[in-house]
Scaffold this active site. Sequence first.
Site, PDB file in Angstrom:
ATOM      1  N   ALA A  96      -0.951   3.041  -5.205  1.00 30.42           N
ATOM      2  CA  ALA A  96      -1.595   3.295  -4.094  1.00 30.42           C
ATOM      3  C   ALA A  96       0.206   3.913  -3.264  1.00 30.42           C
ATOM      4  CB  ALA A  96      -2.498   4.009  -3.037  1.00 30.42           C
ATOM      5  N   SER A  97       1.148   2.963  -4.140  1.00 30.82           N
ATOM      6  CA  SER A  97       2.863   3.006  -3.400  1.00 30.82           C
ATOM      7  C   SER A  97       2.314   1.556  -2.054  1.00 30.82           C
ATOM      8  CB  SER A  97       2.845   3.899  -3.458  1.00 30.82           C
ATOM      9  OG  SER A  97       4.219   4.307  -2.694  1.00 30.82           O
ATOM     10  N   HIS A  98       2.845   2.565  -0.690  1.00 29.19           N
ATOM     11  CA  HIS A  98       2.474   1.350   0.442  1.00 29.19           C
ATOM     12  C   HIS A  98       1.628   1.326   0.986  1.00 29.19           C
ATOM     13  CE1 HIS A  98       3.614   5.063   1.957  1.00 29.19           C
ATOM     14  NE2 HIS A  98       2.948   5.525   2.832  1.00 29.19           N
TER      15      HIS A  98
END
Length: 462
Positions: free
Chosen positions: A103-105
């Site tokens: 979910a990346s960042h």
Amino acid sequence: MTLIKSISGFRGTIGGRPGENLTPVDIVESAAAYGEWLKESAPRPLVIIGRDGRSTGKILTDLVRSTLLSQGIDVIDIGLTTTPTIEMYIPFKKADGGIIFSASHNPMNWNALKLFNEVGEFISAEDGERIIEISQDRAFFFSKYTSIGALTRDDVAIDYHITQVLDHPWVRVEDIRKKEYRVVVDCINSTGSISMIPLLEKLGCTVIPLFDEITGEFEHDPEPLEKNLEVLLETVKQESADLGISVDPDVDRIAFITEQGKMFGEEYTIVSIADYLFDNKLIDRSVSNLSSTRALSDVCHRYNGTYQASAVGEVNVVTKMKESGADYGGEGNGGVIVGNLHYGRDALIGAALFLSGLTHFDITPSAWKARLPIYQMSKMKVALQPTISPDNILDDLEHRYKDENLDLQDGLKIDFPDYWVHIRKSNTEPIIRIYTEAPTLERAKEVARSFKTEIQELFDAK
């Protein structure tokens, strides 16, 4: 809690009710929809899967891997990895697609299935809509036991990625090695520890690692903002390091810290590297999105180069790069895209090119920042009223400012001589976003407040 099914993949918070959050039911249905889409063009597809350091990545891996195998799809599981590694490994292995669980960042309670096509790029909007349609219709077909897919495990994908970065013609490997840089790296307990650190060591750097154990829990909020990077900033000063590096959990974004322990500025990652590439006559054009800093355009024009802007989103930047013939581009979130390596944001090539620029100019990070055009950015939002159409608001603003320099490809961007404002509706929230940039932060905030008031007045007039 949230579940988002978009054209780029499936993202949500873990736990709760199916259809409302990212639960095992939603994970299986999402993977099966992607698998069915692949089978529309390949009778027995090959898919590469991997994950970042989130604790829930193991669950997603097990569920998706079993789903794809049950559909008669062959799977290469590369385990803990980075988003750009999967993007590069798909064409190398001649796979039909790939998925990374990241979910990346987003915070720890989020995870996602990020989907790629056969060339290692994010799927198109049209393909994303087709996958969502399959998911909604539950148009899945699973194979008989005699024709289930084959599983292969592969632990050398990151080695391949690092080798390709070191072999890239724009990377000054020997010059970097001679400098023997001291670099502090915040890996946020994710896969930067098995990708960024080995790359820097091969470049002859002395690495001071922070949060380099993949524990399943992030040490701090993954967004590379100054308030989240206090330990990194302080360690750079304490260690008298030449540079600090922060990467996000899937290592597709990078932010730098100067030797003084100050933020270089995430927006300036792509700007500084462009300065190096233009000065070496390695590029003559560049692309970023409409919400990225004007400084990149200024650098392009300083070297008599060409600049073009795209709609917000990595897919849109890549499309514009291909249309314009640009080998270099990116996003102001620290996303460096080098098209003659692969068309995806990549922190590894970003680090290698930044170090190459330091050697080329024989300069410190703080001195390099001082030679670049300096702007400050403000970001605000306005909550939408249920009865108000954001498109109508944007149309009204377009009419009001019709005599200014307008860009309508993604909401409304008004480019004034000394500042700009970009107004666009959110795809995930009932809000209108207002991005502004000016020579000073106070001026940027003043412009944002002015447009926020103007938008609220338009609400009242409806």
